[in-house]
Design an enzyme around this catalytic site. Sequence first.
Site, short mmCIF file in Angstrom:
data_model
loop_
_atom_site.label_atom_id
_atom_site.label_comp_id
_atom_site.label_asym_id
_atom_site.label_seq_id
_atom_site.Cartn_x
_atom_site.Cartn_y
_atom_site.Cartn_z
N TRP A 102 0.83 -1.21 0.00
CA TRP A 102 0.00 0.00 0.00
C TRP A 102 0.86 1.25 0.00
CZ3 TRP A 102 -4.34 -0.50 -2.11
CH2 TRP A 102 -5.09 -1.67 -1.94
N ASP A 171 -2.23 6.57 6.13
CA ASP A 171 -3.26 5.71 5.54
C ASP A 171 -3.63 4.67 6.59
OD1 ASP A 171 -4.79 3.84 4.27
OD2 ASP A 171 -3.35 3.41 2.66
N LYS A 195 -12.73 -2.03 6.07
CA LYS A 195 -12.02 -2.89 7.00
C LYS A 195 -12.64 -2.77 8.40
CE LYS A 195 -9.10 -2.98 3.44
NZ LYS A 195 -8.26 -2.05 2.69
C1 PLP Z 1 -7.65 -1.59 1.55
C2 PLP Z 1 -6.57 -0.60 1.61
C3 PLP Z 1 -6.44 0.43 0.66
C4 PLP Z 1 -7.34 0.53 -0.55
O1 PLP Z 1 -8.57 0.98 -0.21
P1 PLP Z 1 -9.68 1.28 -1.32
O2 PLP Z 1 -10.81 1.76 -0.48
O3 PLP Z 1 -9.95 -0.03 -2.02
O4 PLP Z 1 -9.14 2.29 -2.26
C5 PLP Z 1 -5.43 1.36 0.82
N1 PLP Z 1 -4.59 1.29 1.86
C6 PLP Z 1 -4.67 0.32 2.79
C7 PLP Z 1 -3.71 0.31 3.93
C8 PLP Z 1 -5.67 -0.65 2.69
O5 PLP Z 1 -5.76 -1.61 3.63
#
Ligand code: PLP
Length: 359
Positions: A102, A171, A195
């Site tokens: 990521w 993030d 999540k």
């Molecule tokens: C799932 C995830 C993403 C992507 O998220 P989207 O909502 O599909 O764009 C980005 N960063 C992390 C750390 C994630 O777990």
Amino acid sequence: MNRLYNFCAGPAALPEAVLKKAQSELLNWQDRGLSVMEMSHRSAEFVAIAETAEADLRELMNISDDYAVLFLQGGATQQFSAVPLNLLNGNNKANYVNTGQWSKKAIKEAKRYCDVQVVASSEADNFTNIPAFDSWDIVNDAAYLHYTPNETIGGVEFFWTPEVDMPVVADMSSTILSRPIEVDKFGVIYAGAQKNIGPSGLTLVIVRKDLLGNAHASTPSMLDYKVHADAGSMSNTPPAYGWYMAGLVFQWIKEFGGLTAMEATNRRKAEKLYGFIDGHDFYANPVEIQSRSLMNVPFTLADSALDKAFLAQAEEAGLLNLKGHRSVGGMRASIYNAVPEAAVDALIDFMQGFAKDQV
Ligand SMILES: *Cc1c(COP(=O)(O)O)cnc(C)c1O
């Protein structure tokens, strides 16, 4: 059929109590004669839902009035571009930490907008650790520092926050609400909902208000934090049903005892699972012990030829979505807030039995 234990990385398990509450309100929300999905986002009813959700989140995470809380669309991935567009403010440099898949995606997107300084990377170690802070090569006159506090694919988590003289951007897609954090240490926190927050389609952004209003002139309005902050996330139609579901999840976490109680349960779940893996020759987790994720637990079998059988038998035992990410293989158990401790116990029982059958 019963609901089974779901270890999916995302969209992930939701608390059963939340699903039941949503079900009970699905056709006719609080006797208003319509579903939340059918409400005007400008109606008094929906505005009350939206404001309650925000207030509950502020209470749970202890978010001060110095921060705006935005309920947006576009996923965490869209934030990979929104962050540089909003924060560079004429600067052409940004610091990024590379601790996994990521991080890499965030870096790739940021490179469209600025010179990215990769201050530290664990790629040479296959993303199994977090480079020590004193080794980071930070550019001091860059606009911000971006990192990924929990790498969902590699299962690597920071248990400390970088302290630098510039806004810290995180993030938090796969760690938000799993334990208390100090929001004041961040310039921007963002997270896709699917999540720990609610269904996919909703993205949460928590941004310090002094960082608003500096978006690059070319920034699409829908990526400009100030546009959304000024409009209470209702500049256009917000992800209304996801916002409502997130509100139900926030209430569920409050009833659970808040983030301190959540952390205690999450730590117990993770310690059990890592403890079992470490104590068993048949299973392995490659991540350095102090950086092991509380939310995403990747593991391998001693013989990868058995992966298929493991997954098939796990599914028969009612344990869903244990396949590892396609980029790393093996297995991954995501044990987010909504995955009960009983699910972890059932997984460990199954793993024990599966390993025994192989000898
Ligand atoms: C799932 C995830 C993403 C992507 O998220 P989207 O909502 O599909 O764009 C980005 N960063 C992390 C750390 C994630 O777990």
